[in-house]
Design a protein around this motif. Structure first.
Motif, PDB file in Angstrom:
ATOM      1  N   SER A  62       3.066   0.248  -6.390  1.00 46.50           N
ATOM      2  CA  SER A  62       4.290   0.753  -5.733  1.00 46.50           C
ATOM      3  C   SER A  62       4.390   0.585  -4.181  1.00 46.50           C
ATOM      4  CB  SER A  62       4.536   2.231  -6.121  1.00 46.50           C
ATOM      5  OG  SER A  62       3.482   2.982  -5.624  1.00 46.50           O
ATOM      6  N   LYS A  63       5.686   0.806  -3.656  1.00 47.69           N
ATOM      7  CA  LYS A  63       5.523   0.971  -2.073  1.00 47.69           C
ATOM      8  C   LYS A  63       4.579   2.043  -1.573  1.00 47.69           C
ATOM      9  CE  LYS A  63       9.327   2.643   0.060  1.00 47.69           C
ATOM     10  NZ  LYS A  63      10.695   2.762   0.594  1.00 47.69           N
ATOM     11  N   GLU A  64       4.141   3.169  -2.332  1.00 53.30           N
ATOM     12  CA  GLU A  64       3.691   4.220  -1.561  1.00 53.30           C
ATOM     13  C   GLU A  64       2.017   3.717  -1.796  1.00 53.30           C
ATOM     14  OE1 GLU A  64       7.529   5.997  -2.882  1.00 53.30           O
ATOM     15  OE2 GLU A  64       6.238   4.594  -4.089  1.00 53.30           O
ATOM     16  N   ASP A  65       1.843   3.015  -2.750  1.00 55.71           N
ATOM     17  CA  ASP A  65       0.230   2.530  -2.801  1.00 55.71           C
ATOM     18  C   ASP A  65       0.080   1.712  -1.476  1.00 55.71           C
ATOM     19  OD1 ASP A  65      -0.354   4.069  -5.240  1.00 55.71           O
ATOM     20  OD2 ASP A  65       0.107   2.216  -6.642  1.00 55.71           O
ATOM     21  N   LEU A  66       0.928   0.698  -1.302  1.00 53.34           N
ATOM     22  CA  LEU A  66       1.002   0.032  -0.040  1.00 53.34           C
ATOM     23  C   LEU A  66       0.844   0.749   1.259  1.00 53.34           C
ATOM     24  CD1 LEU A  66       3.368  -3.034  -0.715  1.00 53.34           C
ATOM     25  CD2 LEU A  66       1.018  -3.312  -0.021  1.00 53.34           C
ATOM     26  N   VAL A  67       1.693   1.836   1.293  1.00 51.21           N
ATOM     27  CA  VAL A  67       1.423   2.718   2.450  1.00 51.21           C
ATOM     28  C   VAL A  67       0.214   3.300   2.435  1.00 51.21           C
ATOM     29  CG1 VAL A  67       2.503   4.658   3.561  1.00 51.21           C
ATOM     30  CG2 VAL A  67       3.930   3.030   2.403  1.00 51.21           C
ATOM     31  N   ALA A  68      -0.307   3.790   1.524  1.00 50.24           N
ATOM     32  CA  ALA A  68      -1.835   4.586   1.354  1.00 50.24           C
ATOM     33  C   ALA A  68      -2.765   3.486   1.761  1.00 50.24           C
ATOM     34  CB  ALA A  68      -2.179   4.787  -0.100  1.00 50.24           C
ATOM     35  N   SER A  69      -2.589   2.153   1.377  1.00 51.51           N
ATOM     36  CA  SER A  69      -3.661   1.307   2.013  1.00 51.51           C
ATOM     37  C   SER A  69      -3.322   0.822   3.403  1.00 51.51           C
ATOM     38  CB  SER A  69      -3.314  -0.361   1.189  1.00 51.51           C
ATOM     39  OG  SER A  69      -3.841  -0.130  -0.026  1.00 51.51           O
ATOM     40  N   ALA A  70      -2.372   0.975   4.031  1.00 52.25           N
ATOM     41  CA  ALA A  70      -2.062   0.889   5.398  1.00 52.25           C
ATOM     42  C   ALA A  70      -2.623   1.891   6.272  1.00 52.25           C
ATOM     43  CB  ALA A  70      -0.626   0.795   5.568  1.00 52.25           C
ATOM     44  N   CYS A  71      -2.523   3.148   5.456  1.00 48.26           N
ATOM     45  CA  CYS A  71      -3.071   4.211   6.112  1.00 48.26           C
ATOM     46  C   CYS A  71      -4.833   4.032   6.310  1.00 48.26           C
ATOM     47  CB  CYS A  71      -2.859   5.686   5.390  1.00 48.26           C
ATOM     48  SG  CYS A  71      -1.084   6.159   5.899  1.00 48.26           S
ATOM     49  N   ARG A  72      -5.177   3.585   5.053  1.00 48.29           N
ATOM     50  CA  ARG A  72      -6.647   3.213   5.041  1.00 48.29           C
ATOM     51  C   ARG A  72      -7.059   2.311   5.944  1.00 48.29           C
ATOM     52  NH1 ARG A  72      -6.578   1.972  -0.670  1.00 48.29           N
ATOM     53  NH2 ARG A  72      -5.858   4.156  -0.720  1.00 48.29           N
ATOM     54  N   THR A  73      -6.215   1.486   6.374  1.00 47.89           N
ATOM     55  CA  THR A  73      -6.496   0.541   7.420  1.00 47.89           C
ATOM     56  C   THR A  73      -6.628   1.240   8.711  1.00 47.89           C
ATOM     57  OG1 THR A  73      -5.452  -1.212   6.128  1.00 47.89           O
ATOM     58  CG2 THR A  73      -5.860  -1.514   8.427  1.00 47.89           C
ATOM     59  N   ILE A  74      -5.520   1.999   9.330  1.00 46.07           N
ATOM     60  CA  ILE A  74      -5.493   2.793  10.327  1.00 46.07           C
ATOM     61  C   ILE A  74      -6.878   3.537  10.689  1.00 46.07           C
ATOM     62  CG2 ILE A  74      -4.592   4.814  11.464  1.00 46.07           C
ATOM     63  CD1 ILE A  74      -1.880   4.011  10.229  1.00 46.07           C
ATOM     64  N   VAL A  75      -7.449   4.146   9.417  1.00 46.48           N
ATOM     65  CA  VAL A  75      -8.635   5.056   9.419  1.00 46.48           C
ATOM     66  C   VAL A  75      -9.856   3.979   9.658  1.00 46.48           C
ATOM     67  CG1 VAL A  75     -10.219   6.389   8.411  1.00 46.48           C
ATOM     68  CG2 VAL A  75      -7.846   6.966   8.339  1.00 46.48           C
ATOM     69  N   ALA A  76      -9.937   2.774   8.998  1.00 48.00           N
ATOM     70  CA  ALA A  76     -10.858   1.902   9.103  1.00 48.00           C
ATOM     71  C   ALA A  76     -11.123   1.563  10.361  1.00 48.00           C
ATOM     72  CB  ALA A  76     -10.759   0.926   7.950  1.00 48.00           C
ATOM     73  N   ASP A  77      -9.947   1.370  11.236  1.00 47.94           N
ATOM     74  CA  ASP A  77      -9.770   0.835  12.639  1.00 47.94           C
ATOM     75  C   ASP A  77     -10.596   1.774  13.706  1.00 47.94           C
ATOM     76  OD1 ASP A  77      -8.905  -1.627  11.931  1.00 47.94           O
ATOM     77  OD2 ASP A  77      -6.813  -1.156  12.711  1.00 47.94           O
ATOM     78  N   TYR A  78     -10.578   3.010  13.280  1.00 40.56           N
ATOM     79  CA  TYR A  78     -11.322   4.129  14.253  1.00 40.56           C
ATOM     80  C   TYR A  78     -12.416   4.842  13.865  1.00 40.56           C
ATOM     81  CZ  TYR A  78      -8.377   7.969  12.543  1.00 40.56           C
ATOM     82  OH  TYR A  78      -7.795   8.781  11.673  1.00 40.56           O
ATOM     83  N   LEU A  79     -12.813   4.566  12.560  1.00 39.43           N
ATOM     84  CA  LEU A  79     -14.068   5.389  12.244  1.00 39.43           C
ATOM     85  C   LEU A  79     -15.036   4.339  11.970  1.00 39.43           C
ATOM     86  CD1 LEU A  79     -12.944   7.597   9.277  1.00 39.43           C
ATOM     87  CD2 LEU A  79     -13.098   8.032  11.654  1.00 39.43           C
ATOM     88  N   SER A  80     -16.396   4.662  12.715  1.00 37.21           N
ATOM     89  CA  SER A  80     -17.509   3.765  12.818  1.00 37.21           C
ATOM     90  C   SER A  80     -18.561   4.618  12.374  1.00 37.21           C
ATOM     91  CB  SER A  80     -17.781   3.346  14.435  1.00 37.21           C
ATOM     92  OG  SER A  80     -19.092   2.812  14.280  1.00 37.21           O
ATOM     93  N   PRO A  81     -19.379   3.883  11.513  1.00 34.53           N
ATOM     94  CA  PRO A  81     -20.492   4.645  10.642  1.00 34.53           C
ATOM     95  C   PRO A  81     -21.816   4.413  11.676  1.00 34.53           C
ATOM     96  CG  PRO A  81     -20.479   2.449  10.104  1.00 34.53           C
ATOM     97  CD  PRO A  81     -19.339   2.540  10.848  1.00 34.53           C
ATOM     98  N   ASP A  82     -21.557   3.949  12.775  1.00 32.05           N
ATOM     99  CA  ASP A  82     -22.880   3.919  13.936  1.00 32.05           C
ATOM    100  C   ASP A  82     -23.078   5.178  14.378  1.00 32.05           C
ATOM    101  OD1 ASP A  82     -22.772   1.315  13.441  1.00 32.05           O
ATOM    102  OD2 ASP A  82     -21.539   0.739  15.309  1.00 32.05           O
ATOM    103  N   ASP A  83     -24.670   5.443  14.340  1.00 30.87           N
ATOM    104  CA  ASP A  83     -25.186   6.660  14.830  1.00 30.87           C
ATOM    105  C   ASP A  83     -25.643   6.311  16.123  1.00 30.87           C
ATOM    106  OD1 ASP A  83     -26.830   8.780  15.498  1.00 30.87           O
ATOM    107  OD2 ASP A  83     -28.056   8.924  13.525  1.00 30.87           O
TER     108      ASP A  83
END
Length: 202
Positions: A62-83
């Motif tokens: 669905s379109k909603e599933d696509l938007v969820a994936s886009a949001c996941r990308t937004i988060v992936a772009d600013y969450l770094s696992p580095d300590d």
């Protein structure tokens, strides 16, 4: 760019082409920024990505599933696992990456989705799950490391700290007329200092 969970294999077990997955997410993100959620259609996404709608629906239902994936990308772009070895360093990296992500195209997308979420419970749930909850978990990991290093004591408020970290960056995005440009003017070290001050407050 991360590949959504449901896009890992075809109906008959054939691997999906990650380049197609990325093209579809990129097209979704671009169209959200250009037209907003209300004008977003799967047909338009497929055209922009250069794929068939059948190829799109094999990956997202669905379109909603696509938007969820886009949001996941937004988060992936600013969450770094580095300590980085310090609370100040970890929070500064978190805020700097968040500013970098939201001062560009992804900031326009998030602003559009937040507006949609005001009257669309499905989009509100996606933002909570894919952005707020994931960011909160990441902040929890940062604070756990800081506690182990003795930088802060136990009893800190994970949700409150995550909410403050999000608010300090997204408030200019959502309420300033120049949105993403206002985010770009933020100073990550200053915001990290505000977060630490809140954590150390008696």
């Amino acid at each position: 760019m991360s590949v959504p969970d449901q896009a890992t294999s075809g109906a008959r077990g054939r691997p999906m082409d990650a380049r197609v997955d990325d093209a579809i997410i990129a097209a979704t993100t671009a169209l959200l920024a250009e037209r907003g959620y209300g004008a977003l259609t799967t047909a338009a996404i497929a055209r922009r990505a250069g794929v068939s709608t059948a190829s799109l629906y094999r990956r997202w239902s669905s379109k909603e599933d696509l938007v969820a994936s886009a949001c996941r990308t937004i988060v992936a772009d600013y969450l770094s696992p580095d300590d980085t070895g310090s609370l100040d360093g970890d929070l500064t990296v978190l805020v700097r990456n968040k500013i970098t992500a939201l001062s560009g195209l992804l900031g326009v997308v998030l602003k559009s989705l937040v507006g949609q979420a005001a009257h669309d419970p499905a989009i509100a749930a996606i933002l909570e799950r894919e952005i707020l909850d994931v960011t909160t978990a990441h902040v929890a990991a940062i604070l756990e490391r800081a506690t182990a290093r003795g930088e802060i004591g136990a009893g800190y408020d994970v949700s409150g700290t995550a909410d403050l970290a999000i608010a300090l960056v997204t408030t200019p995005l959502l309420l300033r007329a120049d949105g993403p440009s206002a985010v770009a003017r933020l100073v990550p070290e200053r915001i990290a200092g505000q977060l630490i001050a809140a954590l150390l407050r008696p």
